[in-house]
Design an enzyme around this catalytic site. Sequence first.
Site, short mmCIF file in Angstrom:
data_model
loop_
_atom_site.label_atom_id
_atom_site.label_comp_id
_atom_site.label_asym_id
_atom_site.label_seq_id
_atom_site.Cartn_x
_atom_site.Cartn_y
_atom_site.Cartn_z
N LYS A 13 0.84 -1.21 0.00
CA LYS A 13 0.00 0.00 0.00
C LYS A 13 0.87 1.27 0.00
O LYS A 13 0.64 2.17 -0.79
CB LYS A 13 -0.91 0.03 1.25
CG LYS A 13 -1.82 -1.18 1.37
CD LYS A 13 -2.69 -1.10 2.62
CE LYS A 13 -1.93 -1.12 3.93
NZ LYS A 13 -1.21 -2.37 4.21
N ARG A 88 -9.51 0.78 8.78
CA ARG A 88 -9.04 -0.57 9.04
C ARG A 88 -10.06 -1.40 9.79
O ARG A 88 -9.84 -2.57 10.07
CB ARG A 88 -7.79 -0.48 9.90
CG ARG A 88 -6.55 -1.02 9.24
CD ARG A 88 -5.43 -0.67 10.16
NE ARG A 88 -4.26 -1.41 9.89
CZ ARG A 88 -3.22 -0.91 9.24
NH1 ARG A 88 -3.26 0.29 8.72
NH2 ARG A 88 -2.13 -1.63 9.11
N ARG A 123 12.10 -6.04 4.00
CA ARG A 123 11.75 -4.61 3.98
C ARG A 123 12.71 -3.80 4.85
O ARG A 123 13.07 -4.21 5.95
CB ARG A 123 10.33 -4.39 4.48
CG ARG A 123 10.05 -2.89 4.59
CD ARG A 123 8.62 -2.52 4.64
NE ARG A 123 7.92 -3.05 5.78
CZ ARG A 123 6.65 -2.80 6.02
NH1 ARG A 123 5.96 -2.07 5.18
NH2 ARG A 123 6.07 -3.32 7.06
N ARG A 156 11.73 -2.32 10.50
CA ARG A 156 10.67 -1.88 11.41
C ARG A 156 10.50 -2.90 12.53
O ARG A 156 10.55 -4.10 12.27
CB ARG A 156 9.35 -1.74 10.64
CG ARG A 156 8.96 -0.29 10.43
CD ARG A 156 7.85 -0.12 9.45
NE ARG A 156 6.59 -0.75 9.83
CZ ARG A 156 5.47 -0.64 9.13
NH1 ARG A 156 5.45 0.08 8.03
NH2 ARG A 156 4.37 -1.25 9.52
N ARG A 167 -0.21 -9.37 12.99
CA ARG A 167 -0.82 -8.32 12.16
C ARG A 167 -1.70 -8.93 11.07
O ARG A 167 -2.75 -8.39 10.73
CB ARG A 167 0.28 -7.44 11.54
CG ARG A 167 0.97 -6.57 12.58
CD ARG A 167 2.29 -6.02 12.07
NE ARG A 167 2.17 -5.15 10.94
CZ ARG A 167 3.17 -4.85 10.13
NH1 ARG A 167 4.37 -5.37 10.34
NH2 ARG A 167 2.99 -4.04 9.11
P1 AP5 Z 1 4.92 -1.68 1.62
O1 AP5 Z 1 4.55 -0.76 0.51
O2 AP5 Z 1 5.78 -1.14 2.71
O3 AP5 Z 1 3.60 -2.38 2.22
P2 AP5 Z 1 2.42 -1.80 3.07
O4 AP5 Z 1 1.18 -2.45 2.60
O5 AP5 Z 1 2.43 -0.28 3.08
O6 AP5 Z 1 2.87 -2.41 4.45
P3 AP5 Z 1 2.78 -1.86 5.93
O7 AP5 Z 1 3.46 -2.89 6.78
O8 AP5 Z 1 3.28 -0.46 6.03
O9 AP5 Z 1 1.27 -1.91 6.15
P4 AP5 Z 1 0.53 -1.98 7.47
O10 AP5 Z 1 -0.83 -1.70 6.97
O11 AP5 Z 1 0.65 -3.16 8.31
O12 AP5 Z 1 1.32 -0.88 8.32
P5 AP5 Z 1 0.95 0.60 8.72
O13 AP5 Z 1 2.19 1.37 8.71
O14 AP5 Z 1 -0.23 1.09 7.98
O15 AP5 Z 1 5.58 -2.98 0.97
C1 AP5 Z 1 6.10 -4.02 1.77
C2 AP5 Z 1 7.46 -4.48 1.21
O16 AP5 Z 1 7.27 -5.11 -0.06
C3 AP5 Z 1 8.43 -3.32 0.96
O17 AP5 Z 1 9.72 -3.75 1.29
C4 AP5 Z 1 8.29 -3.05 -0.56
O18 AP5 Z 1 9.48 -2.51 -1.08
C5 AP5 Z 1 8.00 -4.45 -1.10
N1 AP5 Z 1 7.11 -4.47 -2.27
C6 AP5 Z 1 6.00 -3.73 -2.45
N2 AP5 Z 1 5.38 -4.05 -3.61
C7 AP5 Z 1 6.13 -5.07 -4.17
C8 AP5 Z 1 5.99 -5.85 -5.37
N3 AP5 Z 1 4.97 -5.71 -6.23
N4 AP5 Z 1 6.93 -6.81 -5.59
C9 AP5 Z 1 7.95 -7.00 -4.72
N5 AP5 Z 1 8.13 -6.29 -3.58
C10 AP5 Z 1 7.22 -5.33 -3.29
O19 AP5 Z 1 0.46 0.35 10.24
C11 AP5 Z 1 1.36 -0.05 11.25
C12 AP5 Z 1 0.60 -0.14 12.57
O20 AP5 Z 1 0.00 1.15 12.87
C13 AP5 Z 1 -0.59 -1.11 12.59
O21 AP5 Z 1 -0.18 -2.44 12.89
C14 AP5 Z 1 -1.44 -0.49 13.70
O22 AP5 Z 1 -0.93 -0.80 14.98
C15 AP5 Z 1 -1.27 1.00 13.49
N6 AP5 Z 1 -2.30 1.58 12.58
C16 AP5 Z 1 -2.07 2.17 11.38
N7 AP5 Z 1 -3.23 2.57 10.83
C17 AP5 Z 1 -4.20 2.20 11.69
C18 AP5 Z 1 -5.63 2.31 11.66
N8 AP5 Z 1 -6.27 2.89 10.64
N9 AP5 Z 1 -6.33 1.80 12.69
C19 AP5 Z 1 -5.70 1.23 13.76
N10 AP5 Z 1 -4.36 1.08 13.84
C20 AP5 Z 1 -3.62 1.57 12.81
#
Ligand code: AP5
Length: 210
Positions: A13, A88, A123, A156, A167
């Site tokens: 994402k 979410r 990552r 991370r 997660r």
């Molecule tokens: P990346 O783009 O980093 O993936 P992502 O989907 O953004 O992953 P996140 O781990 O950031 O998502 P998340 O939703 O768990 O975390 P968030 O920060 O929102 O890609 C992943 C890897 O793959 C990278 O290394 C990239 O280079 C590689 N890649 C990408 N596309 C590729 C492809 N096509 N081919 C090969 N490689 C590829 O949330 C973290 C925490 O915050 C949550 O656990 C929660 O505690 C809290 N939080 C955040 N938002 C909320 C909410 N709305 N409600 C409640 N808690 C929340």
Amino acid sequence: MKLILLGAPGAGKGTQADILCKELDIPTISTGNILRAAIKNGTPTGMKAKAYMDAGKLVPDDVIIGIITERVAEEDCANGYILDGVPRTIAQAEAMEKAGIVFDAVVSIEISDETIMERMSGRRVCESCGASYHLVAVPPKQEGICDKCGGKLVQRKDDAPETVKARLEVYHKETEPLKAFYAQRGLLKSVENQPSVAETSQAILHALGR
Ligand code: AP5
């Protein structure tokens, strides 16, 4: 264009939001990045969020809803925005509807749990600006250094395998039901994760009719 990017942790994402915001000329709002910045700055929101995030749990809905309603009211969001990682839960989606926040499309990036478990170990993120890399798929030009700001690349804390599993469980239980929620509203577009970042961006733009 007001767009939501849905998907499991590590689905891509953040990577896609970064590309699409340039393509569509609208800002990205990532609750994950906002919360990580709040933790780094030691704000009350950050202190409240830290334990949940470290354990791979969701931060309480009221914290998230407050962050989002304030952020989308800012001037740079007048022509649209991309929400990355929010809503979410059904409660977050309903609260946004109640606040009059409506969307043009919801893109769900589909990917298997097995691929995610493999991917997360590679990552790396910039500890200064939050930019995301992958050791194999999206390597930085210089090992361990961010291309964008020269910051140090780190793993991370919530990318440890046990936390990623937690997660994923939370995603399937709390977030995946949003697909049916937005399908009922005629907004859902499902896009399969592609072998490369560029192919995934193309698939998303195609699904958006661009
Ligand atoms: P990346 O783009 O980093 O993936 P992502 O989907 O953004 O992953 P996140 O781990 O950031 O998502 P998340 O939703 O768990 O975390 P968030 O920060 O929102 O890609 C992943 C890897 O793959 C990278 O290394 C990239 O280079 C590689 N890649 C990408 N596309 C590729 C492809 N096509 N081919 C090969 N490689 C590829 O949330 C973290 C925490 O915050 C949550 O656990 C929660 O505690 C809290 N939080 C955040 N938002 C909320 C909410 N709305 N409600 C409640 N808690 C929340």
